[in-house]
Motif scaffolding. Sequence first.
Motif, PDB file in Angstrom:
ATOM      1  N   HIS A 138      26.400 -14.308 -38.548  1.00  0.00           N
ATOM      2  CA  HIS A 138      27.598 -13.821 -37.842  1.00  0.00           C
ATOM      3  C   HIS A 138      28.751 -13.613 -38.819  1.00  0.00           C
ATOM      4  CE1 HIS A 138      30.745 -13.481 -34.772  1.00  0.00           C
ATOM      5  NE2 HIS A 138      31.439 -14.310 -35.529  1.00  0.00           N
ATOM      6  N   TYR A 139      29.047 -14.603 -39.649  1.00  0.00           N
ATOM      7  CA  TYR A 139      30.188 -14.486 -40.562  1.00  0.00           C
ATOM      8  C   TYR A 139      29.929 -13.474 -41.672  1.00  0.00           C
ATOM      9  CZ  TYR A 139      32.187 -18.493 -38.176  1.00  0.00           C
ATOM     10  OH  TYR A 139      32.711 -19.324 -37.218  1.00  0.00           O
ATOM     11  N   GLU A 141      28.060 -10.768 -41.324  1.00  0.00           N
ATOM     12  CA  GLU A 141      28.016  -9.444 -40.707  1.00  0.00           C
ATOM     13  C   GLU A 141      29.358  -9.013 -40.142  1.00  0.00           C
ATOM     14  OE1 GLU A 141      25.248  -8.904 -37.289  1.00  0.00           O
ATOM     15  OE2 GLU A 141      24.183  -7.645 -38.737  1.00  0.00           O
ATOM     16  N   HIS A 142      30.024  -9.897 -39.435  1.00  0.00           N
ATOM     17  CA  HIS A 142      31.262  -9.564 -38.742  1.00  0.00           C
ATOM     18  C   HIS A 142      32.513  -9.976 -39.521  1.00  0.00           C
ATOM     19  CE1 HIS A 142      29.024  -8.324 -35.214  1.00  0.00           C
ATOM     20  NE2 HIS A 142      28.318  -9.437 -35.304  1.00  0.00           N
ATOM     21  N   GLY A 143      32.348 -10.808 -40.543  1.00  0.00           N
ATOM     22  CA  GLY A 143      33.466 -11.187 -41.377  1.00  0.00           C
ATOM     23  C   GLY A 143      34.027 -12.563 -41.066  1.00  0.00           C
ATOM     24  N   HIS A 144      34.645 -13.147 -42.066  1.00  0.00           N
ATOM     25  CA  HIS A 144      35.355 -14.416 -41.929  1.00  0.00           C
ATOM     26  C   HIS A 144      36.684 -14.270 -42.643  1.00  0.00           C
ATOM     27  CE1 HIS A 144      34.571 -15.592 -46.176  1.00  0.00           C
ATOM     28  NE2 HIS A 144      33.490 -14.860 -46.004  1.00  0.00           N
ATOM     29  N   LEU A 184      39.640 -10.426 -42.892  1.00  0.00           N
ATOM     30  CA  LEU A 184      38.191 -10.566 -42.765  1.00  0.00           C
ATOM     31  C   LEU A 184      37.481 -10.014 -43.993  1.00  0.00           C
ATOM     32  CD1 LEU A 184      37.509  -9.601 -39.031  1.00  0.00           C
ATOM     33  CD2 LEU A 184      37.741 -11.879 -40.039  1.00  0.00           C
ATOM     34  N   ARG A 186      33.381  -9.422 -45.452  1.00  0.00           N
ATOM     35  CA  ARG A 186      31.989  -9.345 -45.007  1.00  0.00           C
ATOM     36  C   ARG A 186      31.040  -9.293 -46.191  1.00  0.00           C
ATOM     37  NH1 ARG A 186      35.241  -6.442 -41.628  1.00  0.00           N
ATOM     38  NH2 ARG A 186      34.924  -6.725 -39.367  1.00  0.00           N
ATOM     39  N   PRO A 188      27.497  -7.740 -45.962  1.00  0.00           N
ATOM     40  CA  PRO A 188      26.428  -7.166 -45.149  1.00  0.00           C
ATOM     41  C   PRO A 188      25.040  -7.290 -45.760  1.00  0.00           C
ATOM     42  CG  PRO A 188      27.810  -5.451 -46.125  1.00  0.00           C
ATOM     43  CD  PRO A 188      28.497  -6.742 -46.367  1.00  0.00           C
ATOM     44  N   ALA A 191      23.619 -10.656 -44.759  1.00  0.00           N
ATOM     45  CA  ALA A 191      23.262 -10.602 -43.340  1.00  0.00           C
ATOM     46  C   ALA A 191      21.952  -9.847 -43.141  1.00  0.00           C
ATOM     47  CB  ALA A 191      24.392  -9.935 -42.550  1.00  0.00           C
ATOM     48  N   ARG A 195      18.302 -11.341 -41.751  1.00  0.00           N
ATOM     49  CA  ARG A 195      17.638 -10.718 -40.606  1.00  0.00           C
ATOM     50  C   ARG A 195      16.208 -10.312 -40.960  1.00  0.00           C
ATOM     51  NH1 ARG A 195      20.600 -10.245 -36.264  1.00  0.00           N
ATOM     52  NH2 ARG A 195      22.894 -10.076 -36.368  1.00  0.00           N
TER      53      ARG A 195
END
Length: 610
Positions: A138-139, A141-144, A184, A186, A188, A191, A195
Amino acid sequence: MSQFTTRPELRGTLGAVSATHWLASTAGMSLLESGHTAFDAAVAAGFVLQIVEPHLNGPGGEVPIIVTPAGQRPIVISGQGPSPAGATLAKFAELGLDLVPGTGLLPACVPGAFGAWLTLLRDYGTAELEDVLAPAIHYAEHGHPIVPRIANTIGTMRELFDTHWPSSAALYLPNGKVPQAGKLFRNPEVAKLYRLILQEANGVQSREARIEAALAYWYEGPVAERIGQYCETESVWDVSGRHHKGLLRADDMSGWRPKIEAPLSVQYDDYEVFKCGPWSQGPVLLQALNLLSGTAIAEVDPLGADFVHLVTESTKLAMADRDAWYGDDADVPIETLLSAPYTAQRQALIGETASQVIEPGAPDGRNANFPPQRPFGTIKQPGMGGGEPTVAKDITPPTDRMGEPALDQTGAQRGDTVQVSAVDRWGNMVSATPSGGWLQSSPVIPGLGFSLTTRGQMFWLMEGLASSLRPGVRPRTTLTPTTVFRNGMPYLALGTPGGDQQDQWQLQFLLRHIHAGYNIQHAIDAPAFHTDHLPSSFWPREVGLASLTLEERFGPETVENLRARGHDVKIADPWAEGRLSVVGRELDGDDQIVMAGSNPRGMQGYAIAR
């Protein structure tokens, strides 16, 4: 009157997680609240730390883990990978190097963190692989929201990324700019990698088989192949000022799995303290406790000069033995080093003034082979543009806030680390100290999204030392988690970042907790200190004889007292030393209470208990 602390000592019953980033602690707690164990919580937190603290650890790093199942003795999962088959003294001599560079591809060892976390999950956890990877994905892919330390690190490394490491620039300088703190960020590629691993694992039937499939994907499959290809084909600039290809190959990774070992321990009053073996620096804490047991440490002011002096002098002796005797495949006389007669011999060396020399012992009558002692500022720093190197003058070890390294634009540093400790409702406990694969240590591998460990810089490039470079052995790491039993029962799990300082700060915490009755948070908050009276484990491996760095909160009287004893005292910021993360448990009749504390230094560590 209760002692003021920066935050409360947390207490609860369900469980507790303490980590060096709040997002990791919350990820771990989410596993506990779903009915899983402290082991599952630690794995989830560990994978999140790789995403949200990439300057301190990464997927290509390592992690030693002390695991304490409820009602059992601790075991160690050694997520420290070995050196490649091609890493020989002859090879480095051929390259004209007398130190393993602290950056680039040459110091890469087998990245052990992934294998260690999945071994913990498989053998002791209850969650699915997908459950523990979900927060990290999640972090990534969507950023922190990145913390200021990450933005500052990337800013410091910008010239190196732009000039020499374009794959790192592509990830860490989006649109050619340094990311802004609080915005944020990311990753990717990581991530996508996780997956793909889950896709591979989900094709098999049992939970254990899914974890095994993931391990095979990493160590025998596409990850190992890509790492080996990159190291073999890419010539990468490193802190030696030159370009080098890496020595790590897919064959080095194939079949590797973490060693499962019994920890070492010593009894100290009502407490038994457990550490990793002498492939780590862990026994330093055990030796220091033994040395202090014969002193007045229990009676002195835990914030006074006598306390600082005794701890520092004991640390010097233990660290001298570390550098003389510890190593993975060395003939380490560990039983003697931890024995009462040997301890008594060494205690006699603790005097009223600061030692100005490094004095390893002679266990079993053996003479020590000791590495070079180069003063700070001896080693030339390479120029970024290929110009003449310069010698750093009048410098002390490059520390800054949180006990993390200050790094220059070459990526030279003392080492970055994170920590996660967890306990659950059933009494399971775990302490893990992940590190390596830092964004500033080596370039991002395209297609994987992470950097490789540079832990190999802890080998010495000379014959006859306990930690001399040899193929297929673990470097003598600084990573050193701790577990403590009290009256025969699991009591504390703790650790801290900080390279050579890790056991120094843990020692201070334990002494103040045990002898002065400080609660967990009070002992974390208390003013801390460290010595660099030892060959640094990190490039350029220099020594600060009689050095002593104190947080400013100690006050002028203590400082002057210590200087009068011969300590070379330097004053750090008031909150500069260490990043302890601690959990504990105690019994109230038949009921268990969990406890937790976290470090205010750096303003990002957090503990959660409920």
